[in-house]
Write an enzyme that holds these catalytic residues in place. Sequence first.
Site, PDB file in Angstrom:
ATOM      1  N   PHE A 108       1.057  -1.086  -0.104  1.00 40.80           N
ATOM      2  CA  PHE A 108      -0.112   0.023  -0.113  1.00 40.80           C
ATOM      3  C   PHE A 108       0.818   1.137  -0.022  1.00 40.80           C
ATOM      4  O   PHE A 108       0.946   2.084   0.768  1.00 40.80           O
ATOM      5  CB  PHE A 108      -0.908   0.185   1.162  1.00 40.80           C
ATOM      6  CG  PHE A 108      -1.876  -1.108   1.394  1.00 40.80           C
ATOM      7  CD1 PHE A 108      -2.968  -1.249   0.758  1.00 40.80           C
ATOM      8  CD2 PHE A 108      -1.588  -2.182   2.248  1.00 40.80           C
ATOM      9  CE1 PHE A 108      -3.835  -2.340   0.751  1.00 40.80           C
ATOM     10  CE2 PHE A 108      -2.357  -3.373   2.211  1.00 40.80           C
ATOM     11  CZ  PHE A 108      -3.438  -3.370   1.597  1.00 40.80           C
ATOM     12  N   ASP A 158       1.133  -1.313  -5.097  1.00 34.17           N
ATOM     13  CA  ASP A 158      -0.105  -0.603  -4.962  1.00 34.17           C
ATOM     14  C   ASP A 158      -0.735  -0.860  -6.064  1.00 34.17           C
ATOM     15  O   ASP A 158      -0.450  -1.422  -7.022  1.00 34.17           O
ATOM     16  CB  ASP A 158       0.142   1.042  -4.775  1.00 34.17           C
ATOM     17  CG  ASP A 158      -0.907   1.806  -4.310  1.00 34.17           C
ATOM     18  OD1 ASP A 158      -0.732   2.176  -3.198  1.00 34.17           O
ATOM     19  OD2 ASP A 158      -1.977   1.835  -4.940  1.00 34.17           O
ATOM     20  N   ALA A 217      -3.052  -5.840  -3.117  1.00 36.68           N
ATOM     21  CA  ALA A 217      -1.961  -6.026  -2.056  1.00 36.68           C
ATOM     22  C   ALA A 217      -2.045  -7.509  -1.496  1.00 36.68           C
ATOM     23  O   ALA A 217      -1.093  -8.165  -1.156  1.00 36.68           O
ATOM     24  CB  ALA A 217      -2.060  -5.192  -0.936  1.00 36.68           C
ATOM     25  N   CYS A 248      -5.250   3.186   9.883  1.00 41.90           N
ATOM     26  CA  CYS A 248      -5.886   4.631   9.832  1.00 41.90           C
ATOM     27  C   CYS A 248      -7.186   4.467   9.867  1.00 41.90           C
ATOM     28  O   CYS A 248      -7.998   5.629   9.958  1.00 41.90           O
ATOM     29  CB  CYS A 248      -5.352   5.382   8.874  1.00 41.90           C
ATOM     30  SG  CYS A 248      -5.785   4.658   7.141  1.00 41.90           S
TER      31      CYS A 248
HETATM   32  N1  SAH Z   1       2.113   4.499   2.926  1.00 41.50           N
HETATM   33  C1  SAH Z   1       1.570   5.449   2.037  1.00 41.50           C
HETATM   34  C2  SAH Z   1       0.109   5.984   1.936  1.00 41.50           C
HETATM   35  C3  SAH Z   1      -0.837   4.592   1.702  1.00 41.50           C
HETATM   36  S1  SAH Z   1      -2.498   4.951   1.303  1.00 41.50           S
HETATM   37  C4  SAH Z   1       2.604   6.770   2.247  1.00 41.50           C
HETATM   38  O1  SAH Z   1       3.273   6.859   3.071  1.00 41.50           O
HETATM   39  O2  SAH Z   1       2.384   7.954   1.664  1.00 41.50           O
HETATM   40  C5  SAH Z   1      -3.234   3.614   0.851  1.00 41.50           C
HETATM   41  C6  SAH Z   1      -2.762   3.063  -0.479  1.00 41.50           C
HETATM   42  O3  SAH Z   1      -3.377   1.784  -0.602  1.00 41.50           O
HETATM   43  C7  SAH Z   1      -3.221   3.967  -1.717  1.00 41.50           C
HETATM   44  O4  SAH Z   1      -2.194   4.295  -2.375  1.00 41.50           O
HETATM   45  C8  SAH Z   1      -4.439   2.982  -2.341  1.00 41.50           C
HETATM   46  O5  SAH Z   1      -4.142   2.945  -3.799  1.00 41.50           O
HETATM   47  C9  SAH Z   1      -3.636   1.524  -1.988  1.00 41.50           C
HETATM   48  N2  SAH Z   1      -4.716   0.577  -2.123  1.00 41.50           N
HETATM   49  C10 SAH Z   1      -5.918   0.586  -1.538  1.00 41.50           C
HETATM   50  N3  SAH Z   1      -6.521  -0.796  -1.660  1.00 41.50           N
HETATM   51  C11 SAH Z   1      -5.563  -1.563  -2.157  1.00 41.50           C
HETATM   52  C12 SAH Z   1      -5.405  -2.795  -2.553  1.00 41.50           C
HETATM   53  N4  SAH Z   1      -6.354  -3.872  -2.300  1.00 41.50           N
HETATM   54  N5  SAH Z   1      -4.200  -3.395  -2.939  1.00 41.50           N
HETATM   55  C13 SAH Z   1      -3.174  -2.505  -3.119  1.00 41.50           C
HETATM   56  N6  SAH Z   1      -3.175  -1.085  -3.109  1.00 41.50           N
HETATM   57  C14 SAH Z   1      -4.312  -0.659  -2.338  1.00 41.50           C
END
Ligand code: SAH
Length: 406
Positions: free
Chosen positions: A236, A258, A292, A352
């Site tokens: 993520f 991601d 993910a 979060c």
């Molecule tokens: N760790 C990052 C913030 C993560 S935000 C930082 O430090 O900036 C959460 C992310 O999860 C987003 O980019 C979104 O595109 C991704 N996301 C949401 N559901 C997902 C999934 N099932 N598989 C992969 N990525 C996912």
Amino acid sequence: MSTAPAVALRVTPAAERAIRDGHPWVFEGSIREQSRPGTPGDIAVVFDRKNRFLAAGLLDPDRAIRARMLVIGAPRTIDEAFLRARVSEALHRRQRLVSDPHTTGLRIVAGEGDGLSGIIVDRYDDTLVAKVYTRAWIPHLQGLLAALDGELAPRRVVLRSSRNVAADPNTPAELRDPTVRGDPLEPGEGIPFLEHGLHFEAHPVEGHKTGFYLDQRDNRHRVRDLARGLDVLNVFSYSGGFSVAAAAGGARRATSVDMAGPALAQARRHFQMNEAHPQVRGCAHDVVEGDAFQVLDAMGTAGETRDVVVIDPPSFAKEAKQAAGALKAYERLTELAMGVLVRGGLLVQASCSSRVETDDFVAAVHRAAARSGRRLAEVEVTGHAQDHPVGIPENQYLKAVFARAF
Ligand code: SAH
């Protein structure tokens, strides 16, 4: 600013106590008397049972949080001078960070944590991004913008609204989508800023939050401190913040996972922007676009291993009734992480979800690790970066477990 006479509220004794203790929300269910229905942003004044002034704030007549108090105890006029004083206090509270030349992306106003319930303001270098969480702020935005201008003289201000404000047909058109005031922004243009000397770009119009996840700054820095010589998996990843931090800390390799292609493209760009940093240059960065859960599962099945796994998913529980499902998803992610984490490797798992309590989250992570036949030795449990003062328990959304998995 509103010129209508204030809306007088009388509330239950429990609500009176909560307000006196500093909680700024007045829920509709706690209101016993309201002098008139009012419109969003009218000044609301709460009187106590002896008819004395208790608090004043902004009315939000159609929402469960019916009013948000800005002044508690002694009366003060809510005007531009008041807002400017609050912004100035917020800057003062962050003095060290505000004057740190190596970190130019930070939260300037954190809603309730800075006495301005319903609004946040982030600064990326000389651009401000103000996010409005309630229509109650709309009549006061000119005052807020003037206050920000007076304190910070930004080059531009991007105004954004939360989903519920943007979706409200009564919200003025210019607030339904992000609007840029001051220097225009090209579509897709990022705003460069620094975090602990590393180069990043925020995308306040198209991006998540205000354009970057500033709340994870301190956690990224912790990962940077722990990554030397290691293989890091950042799940993520969004725009790769944890990957770049790990690289700067001397990670041998960082993989950003991601499901959003544009986020991964930005992660690549962030590595390029930090090419001058020898350790970032020396770190092999690769990206995997996909779900993910599936990516982790496939890596585990293929026998791939990593020394550090960072898992920072989006919120799984925005409402209390989703908390149990969220905990299950966290457990599943921990299990999947155990499938790739070496013995003694570092798990960094964040939540979060505001509706998931820290203790429950930490317990779920331990439970899932145990089910995978692993024992976790906790290094620490952390929260938001320092510029995100929590203010009220409802704002304590971010928690992260740092643990060695044996
Ligand atoms: N760790 C990052 C913030 C993560 S935000 C930082 O430090 O900036 C959460 C992310 O999860 C987003 O980019 C979104 O595109 C991704 N996301 C949401 N559901 C997902 C999934 N099932 N598989 C992969 N990525 C996912």
